[in-house]
Design an enzyme around this catalytic site. Structure first.
Site, PDB file in Angstrom:
ATOM      1  N   GLU A 192       5.768 -38.744  59.600  1.00 24.95           N
ATOM      2  CA  GLU A 192       4.432 -38.093  60.755  1.00 24.95           C
ATOM      3  C   GLU A 192       5.270 -36.830  61.023  1.00 24.95           C
ATOM      4  O   GLU A 192       4.698 -36.196  62.199  1.00 24.95           O
ATOM      5  CB  GLU A 192       4.360 -38.941  62.070  1.00 24.95           C
ATOM      6  CG  GLU A 192       4.362 -40.298  61.816  1.00 24.95           C
ATOM      7  CD  GLU A 192       2.920 -40.676  60.970  1.00 24.95           C
ATOM      8  OE1 GLU A 192       2.414 -39.647  60.662  1.00 24.95           O
ATOM      9  OE2 GLU A 192       2.622 -42.014  60.843  1.00 24.95           O
ATOM     10  N   GLY A 262     -16.240 -31.958  53.391  1.00 22.02           N
ATOM     11  CA  GLY A 262     -17.697 -32.412  53.788  1.00 22.02           C
ATOM     12  C   GLY A 262     -18.810 -31.857  53.242  1.00 22.02           C
ATOM     13  O   GLY A 262     -19.857 -31.931  53.536  1.00 22.02           O
ATOM     14  N   ASP A 356      -1.941 -35.541  53.283  1.00 18.21           N
ATOM     15  CA  ASP A 356      -1.805 -36.663  53.066  1.00 18.21           C
ATOM     16  C   ASP A 356      -2.369 -36.883  51.562  1.00 18.21           C
ATOM     17  O   ASP A 356      -3.508 -36.435  51.280  1.00 18.21           O
ATOM     18  CB  ASP A 356      -2.600 -37.793  53.723  1.00 18.21           C
ATOM     19  CG  ASP A 356      -1.918 -38.095  54.916  1.00 18.21           C
ATOM     20  OD1 ASP A 356      -0.719 -38.136  55.194  1.00 18.21           O
ATOM     21  OD2 ASP A 356      -2.559 -38.724  55.948  1.00 18.21           O
TER      22      ASP A 356
END
Lengths: 537, 275
Positions: A192, A262, A356
């Site tokens: 993280e 998107g 990620d």
């Protein structure tokens, strides 16, 4: 002589999944995380890297593959089950080509899936079903720098009350990397991106030279870094390098509103034939209990801000064009960014862009294509920027400012709140107590290490259970309200197993059968050096 | 074809999978301890366990009427403050509002004379910084060019949330000349992780719920009021008001009032349960 560019682009992909392997069950929902990531991210990325290599493109990037993921990639049971999953998916893709034959647009997508799966299948077979070995081969060329991570992705700042737990996460993470990669890791992805002051002492101790931080981890360093995040800083005393994340390149990809993923032409993640098609038809490809799940075959594009039922049919060619367009845009923006920065710096800036890995392919279906186009364009179309691995960068720029990085993480709001809040704070008293008990038991029985007797085995299993309980994934998923039951169960079960083993080891009556069962069930890290927990004299 | 295709949409509702939360864990480990963690630059979290024996041992020395408290030490400036403990609570979020501060907490009893009897004390914890560090700037000579670079990060953060405004205020007041912004709130904007979410679409949407209990009442001006056995200061008009941030659990608030001749007692019971 290679020309020095105006600046460097250091893309970092963080590939991680919690260790999910449930041998007691023929079918287990959460194991799908691994199969989906294999099919949608890891194999497609391998495919693209292989192509780039074959085409002679000078692409360079850093990628963490976490120890649990390495272990899963090399696990025989999971490999078999992955193939079973793959078989079924290919069968379904074949059927889909037939089912859609009267609808040209749907059929085009169906054929795309069929061909795509065949291609990935060949890639899987031709690499001897060893995807980690295949990534390692690419890393041997120097284009891909694979780095390690905490042993089970433990959130280190919240484990620091017993620093042996922190040290074990690092040391075992390094050991597992070495076992699977056959060499020492030079970099680490702190789970993280969570850093707390002086944790670098353990990184230095085990030979790690660099890690990646969230932007403010470097910006708020002491003293203030003169180049912001556009050059790494060295931690005081240890000289481990901390690279800070660039904001602009991050937003371009991450942001749900303005980010590339998107785009209306890209594939819609949330429309899947597992939910859409007639039950009897799809039943063999969903949960055996008839629960509808994603199959990975999706026919729609994002379309716009419309209801899921209003989504238009996906066009693979158009989406690919968009990916190329976005790659061009991303490159152009980095060029402009670097030109501007270079005019104000006395050295070439480095733009560190961590993501990620699962974003590419799993969530953003066209993500691997985007990366492929990006590396090609950067190689062929301009001279302002070059891609670089963080190791390559440090070798070229070994002189950096010394500053102490700031306590930070890349979670929402930038600190520990995601992993420590009213939903998941119940975990920590147990994790901390277990770490104390681990130190106690290993110190007491340190002479048993490596003897492969029942005590050694039980302590090794205690370490596995503790490490598995420490995965930051459980606290994260509980906070997000996703897979809450499973994450709660995993945490409680591992702690419970740990505590029972602790009583048994201390009481001198270890249940052999149960221990053997745990060794079979929670089989992560076949070799594990638990001496790291032994208390210092 | 397409029409048929849509007709099949969501025909069968997904069933709820079997729920198994795993074995129950110990409520206590039989060991007195208190642990301190930092949530962010403004909040700490502490949890503790006190064995009945250790509590008794301290209680023996402490006189009647002592209150169980958390004592929060700000080791950076040598100050401390106390938080009254609600019986049965085993952890607490502490608002310290102090980035880069060093803290420690103790659990113990406070007697009516203000003497503190410690049962256990925690590890030390430093809160994270929330802005560019002050001081030692000479070591990092910031030139005009470098200032511009840092300002470019500011521009990249052009649109953002209320959290950003909060940080901005802090920064502007502290180091107005640099205008450097934190990316703290931007840390993936929570998005990094949202992408991982499965099942439902939750882009940018979130829900956070806290509960603040306001206990208020009124009596004769000049009367003495106790809540949970603790004296409460009345306003001149005889009203009083107390606020509590509650975690999950059941809480009992006995309220007693007397003017020396008559007495009244009302007990309020509150339960908070997050689902």
């Amino acid at each position: 002589m290679v020309m020095t560019p105006k600046g460097w682009l250091g893309i970092v992909l963080h590939a991680h999944l919690p260790f999910v392997r449930e041998p007691e069950y023929e079918f287990f929902m959460e194991e799908l995380w691994f199969y989906e990531a294999m099919l949608e991210t890891y194999l497609p990325l391998l495919d693209k890297f292989t192509s780039l290599l074959n085409e002679g493109v000078d692409f360079n990037l850093t990628m963490s593959i976490t120890p649990p993921l390495m272990e899963m990639m090399r696990d025989e049971l999971l490999k078999q089950r992955f193939e079973r999953h793959f078989d079924k998916l290919q069968e379904l893709a074949e059927k889909e080509v037939w089912r859609t034959k009267f609808d040209e647009r749907l059929n085009k997508v169906a054929r795309m899936y069929k061909e795509r799966f065949s291609r990935l299948r060949r890639l899987w077979e031709s690499n001897g079903k060893d995807i980690l070995g295949a990534f390692k081969k690419i890393s041997d060329t120097g284009h891909l720098e694979i780095i390690t991570c905490g042993a089970t992705h433990g959130f280190l700042p919240l484990l620091q009350v017993n620093e042996k737990a922190v040290e074990a996460q690092i040391k075992i993470g390094v050991d597992i990397y070495r076992r699977h990669m056959g060499k020492d890791p030079v970099g680490i992805w702190l789970p993280e991106c969570a850093y707390y002051p002086r944790v670098d002492k353990f990184l230095a101790k085990y030979g790690i030279r660099f890690f990646v931080m969230e932007t403010h981890g470097v910006l708020f360093a002491k003293p203030m870094p003169r180049y912001g995040v556009y050059a790494p800083i060295y931690c005081p005393d240890t000289f481990v390098a901390a690279f800070g994340r660039d904001v602009e390149s991050g937003k371009a990809v991450w942001s749900a509103q303005e980010g590339y993923p998107g785009d209306f032409d890209y594939r819609e993640f949330y429309r899947d034939i597992g939910y859409d098609l007639d039950f009897d038809y799809i039943a063999p490809y969903i949960h055996p209990d008839g629960i509808r799940i994603n199959t990975g075959i999706k026919y729609h594009r994002i379309t716009g801000r419309v209801d899921l039922s209003q989504k238009d049919i996906y066009d693979p060619d158009k989406a690919l064009e968009k990916a190329a367009l976005h790659a061009g845009n991303f490159m152009f923006n980095r060029e402009k960014q670097v030109e501007w920065l270079r005019s104000h710096m006395d050295r070439e800036p480095v733009i560190v862009a961590p993501y990620d890995a699962e974003l590419f392919g799993h969530w953003w279906f066209e993500g691997p294509d985007f990366l492929y186009f990006l590396f090609k364009k950067i190689h062929y179309d301009q001279n302002n920027i070059k891609t670089v691995t963080l190791k390559q960068y440090l070798n070229m720029y070994p002189q950096n400012q010394v500053a102490e990085p700031a306590f930070s993480s890349w979670g929402y709001k930038g600190y520990c709140e995601v992993w420590l809040n009213g939903t998941n704070d119940w975990i920590y008293p147990h994790l901390h107590m277990a770490a104390d008990r681990m130190v106690e038991v290993t110190t007491k029985f340190k002479a048993e290490y490596g003897k492969k007797n029942i005590v050694d085995r039980a302590i090794t299993q205690m370490a596995r259970e503790l490490l598995l309980a420490q995965s930051s994934d459980w606290a994260f998923l509980i906070k997000m309200g996703t897979a809450v039951e499973y994450s709660t169960k995993r945490t409680r079960q591992h702690i419970w197993n740990f505590n029972r083993l602790y009583e048994m080891v201390n009481g001198g009556n270890i249940d052999q059968q149960w221990l053997a069962f745990l060794e079979w069930k929670d089989n992560i890290f076949s070799e594990l050096d638990w001496r790291v927990y032994v208390a210092d004299n | 074809m397409a029409e048929n295709y849509y007709e099949n949409l969501f025909r069968k509702e997904p069933q709820k999978p079997y729920v198994d939360l795993g074995p129950a864990l110990p409520q206590n480990y039989g060991k007195t301890r208190i642990v301190l963690m930092a949530v962010d630059p403004w909040w700490l979290h502490t949890y503790w366990e006190v064995t009945p024996e250790d509590r008794e041992n301290v209680l023996k020395i402490v006189g009647d009427g002592a209150r169980e408290v958390l004592r929060v030490y700000n080791l950076s400036d040598g100050t401390h403050f106390d938080i009254d403990l609600i019986p049965g609570v085993k952890n607490w979020y502490i608002n310290v509002n102090k980035p880069d501060g060093k803290f420690k907490v103790s659990i113990g009893f406070l007697d009516s004379n203000g003497n503190f009897y410690e049962i256990a004390s925690s590890n030390e914890m430093i809160t994270p910084p929330a802005s560019v560090r002050e001081g030692k700037v000479e070591e990092a000579v910031v030139t005009e060019s470098e200032r511009l670079i840092l300002a470019s990060i500011d521009r990249a953060l052009a649109d953002s949330s209320a959290f950003r405004e909060l940080i901005r205020e802090q920064l502007v007041s502290k180091i107005a000349q640099w205008q450097v912004l934190s990316s703290g709130h931007l840390a993936s904007e929570g998005l990094a992780r949202e992408y991982r979410e499965r099942g439902e679409k939750k882009r940018g949407f979130f829900l956070e719920v806290g509960t603040r209990l306001i206990l208020h009442g009124r009596t004769v001006p000049g009367a003495s009021v106790k809540v949970m056995g603790k004296p409460v200061t009345l306003m001149p008009d005889g009203t009083f008001k107390l606020e509590f941030d509650l975690p999950d659990g059941e809480f009992v608030f006995p309220v007693e009032a007397t003017d020396g001749f008559e007495a009244e007692k009302i007990t309020i019971k509150v339960e908070r349960e997050s689902k």
